[in-house]
Design a protein around this motif. Structure first.
Motif, PDB file in Angstrom:
ATOM      1  N   THR A 159      70.068  57.946  13.619  1.00  0.00           N
ATOM      2  CA  THR A 159      68.658  57.948  13.239  1.00  0.00           C
ATOM      3  C   THR A 159      68.465  58.530  11.844  1.00  0.00           C
ATOM      4  OG1 THR A 159      68.041  58.241  15.571  1.00  0.00           O
ATOM      5  CG2 THR A 159      66.359  58.723  13.927  1.00  0.00           C
ATOM      6  N   LEU A 193      64.122  60.163  23.557  1.00  0.00           N
ATOM      7  CA  LEU A 193      62.773  59.606  23.451  1.00  0.00           C
ATOM      8  C   LEU A 193      61.732  60.658  23.071  1.00  0.00           C
ATOM      9  CD1 LEU A 193      60.953  57.150  23.650  1.00  0.00           C
ATOM     10  CD2 LEU A 193      60.743  57.567  26.121  1.00  0.00           C
ATOM     11  N   LEU A 216      62.271  61.545  19.374  1.00  0.00           N
ATOM     12  CA  LEU A 216      61.810  60.499  18.461  1.00  0.00           C
ATOM     13  C   LEU A 216      60.283  60.483  18.368  1.00  0.00           C
ATOM     14  CD1 LEU A 216      64.259  57.672  19.575  1.00  0.00           C
ATOM     15  CD2 LEU A 216      64.175  58.705  17.289  1.00  0.00           C
ATOM     16  N   LEU A 217      59.618  60.694  19.485  1.00  0.00           N
ATOM     17  CA  LEU A 217      58.156  60.718  19.473  1.00  0.00           C
ATOM     18  C   LEU A 217      57.640  61.960  18.754  1.00  0.00           C
ATOM     19  CD1 LEU A 217      57.415  59.508  23.125  1.00  0.00           C
ATOM     20  CD2 LEU A 217      57.272  58.172  21.008  1.00  0.00           C
ATOM     21  N   LYS A 265      57.991  61.699  15.089  1.00  0.00           N
ATOM     22  CA  LYS A 265      57.299  60.516  14.577  1.00  0.00           C
ATOM     23  C   LYS A 265      58.259  59.473  14.013  1.00  0.00           C
ATOM     24  CE  LYS A 265      53.126  63.205  13.602  1.00  0.00           C
ATOM     25  NZ  LYS A 265      52.114  63.620  12.595  1.00  0.00           N
ATOM     26  N   GLN A 266      59.357  59.268  14.737  1.00  0.00           N
ATOM     27  CA  GLN A 266      60.349  58.275  14.325  1.00  0.00           C
ATOM     28  C   GLN A 266      60.445  57.144  15.346  1.00  0.00           C
ATOM     29  OE1 GLN A 266      63.981  60.049  12.159  1.00  0.00           O
ATOM     30  NE2 GLN A 266      63.471  61.667  13.616  1.00  0.00           N
ATOM     31  N   TRP A 267      59.351  56.900  16.072  1.00  0.00           N
ATOM     32  CA  TRP A 267      59.394  55.880  17.127  1.00  0.00           C
ATOM     33  C   TRP A 267      59.683  54.481  16.592  1.00  0.00           C
ATOM     34  CZ3 TRP A 267      55.013  58.878  16.123  1.00  0.00           C
ATOM     35  CH2 TRP A 267      54.016  58.263  15.377  1.00  0.00           C
ATOM     36  N   LYS A 268      59.417  54.246  15.295  1.00  0.00           N
ATOM     37  CA  LYS A 268      59.689  52.935  14.718  1.00  0.00           C
ATOM     38  C   LYS A 268      61.190  52.640  14.648  1.00  0.00           C
ATOM     39  CE  LYS A 268      55.468  52.668  11.940  1.00  0.00           C
ATOM     40  NZ  LYS A 268      54.903  52.552  10.560  1.00  0.00           N
ATOM     41  N   ILE A 293      63.234  53.189  17.156  1.00  0.00           N
ATOM     42  CA  ILE A 293      63.742  52.923  18.503  1.00  0.00           C
ATOM     43  C   ILE A 293      64.401  51.544  18.608  1.00  0.00           C
ATOM     44  CG2 ILE A 293      63.073  52.599  20.916  1.00  0.00           C
ATOM     45  CD1 ILE A 293      61.035  54.845  20.550  1.00  0.00           C
TER      46      ILE A 293
END
Length: 225
Positions: free
Chosen positions: A153, A188, A191-192, A195-198, A200
């Motif tokens: 990531t 998960l 990542l949320l 703020k890196q959910w994009k 995923i």
């Protein structure tokens, strides 16, 4: 002398040796060590690497990676208690080294050294490294898997992502579906929260998923047959 004692190389050599030597000093505990040690012995003696058995009866509570590794070591070194405890000791070493490398890369070498010392002297970690069961093997592969996905990531290195999928497959073969669920339950929320959910979709790499399936499905398929 003081500088040598503070070196990372000394630390990463000393801690595993310390764990390995101390794994010799007591007999097998019951029930787990006797049970899992005997399953590995049975696999080694019978040559049946497909079905873990205890007293000749199938013991399908967990996948067989622990027993595969123990059987390999018995083939190499003979049937001894210290040989059976090689798996948890090596699992502990894997966790120590992977955490050290990750923290050194993303924070600093000094913090990585402290991380290894704190983990290596933790009583639960130490006890698990001296105890024959599936738990530390599972925890070590989960650790490697999570660290690899986090590193990908940050760095976007495909090789580290595939290593994460390999570790995930090894975790699955150590103790089943929990080896996949726990990394997901860690990654998960992280990542949320960050703020890196994009990112995923990039973690759900088709080739990585295929690698995972190729590693775990042969044993599952053969057992089902």
């Amino acid at each position: 002398m003081q500088q040598w004692l503070r070196s990372s190389k000394f630390l990463l050599i000393f801690l595993p040796i310390w764990l390995f030597v101390l794994s010799w000093i007591r007999p097998l505990s019951v029930p787990d060590e006797g049970r899992y040690g005997d399953i590995s012995r049975s696999m080694f003696e019978s040559g049946d690497w497909l079905i873990p058995r205890i007293n000749s009866l199938p013991f399908m509570h967990k996948p067989p990676l622990l027993h595969w590794l123990s059987s390999i070591f018995m083939e190499l070194f003979g049937m001894h208690i210290w040989v059976l405890r090689l798996v948890p000791v090596l699992a502990a070493t894997l966790m120590l080294v992977s955490l050290f490398l990750f923290v050194r890369k993303h924070i600093s070498e000094r913090v990585a050294q402290l991380t290894a010392i704190i983990l290596g002297t933790n009583l639960l970690f130490f006890g698990s490294s001296e105890y024959i069961n599936h738990d530390l093997l599972l925890a070590s592969w989960i650790t490697v898997s999570v660290l690899c996905f986090v590193d990908f990531t940050i760095s976007a290195r495909k090789s580290i992502l595939f290593l994460g999928y390999f570790a995930g497959a090894a975790a699955f073969l150590s103790k089943g579906l929990i080896g996949v669920l726990i990394p997901g339950m860690i990654l998960l929320p992280w990542l949320l929260y960050t703020k890196q959910w994009k990112k995923i979709p990039s973690l759900l790499n088709p080739l990585g998923i295929l690698l995972f399936i190729l590693l775990v499905s042969p044993w599952l398929y053969a057992v089902q047959l």
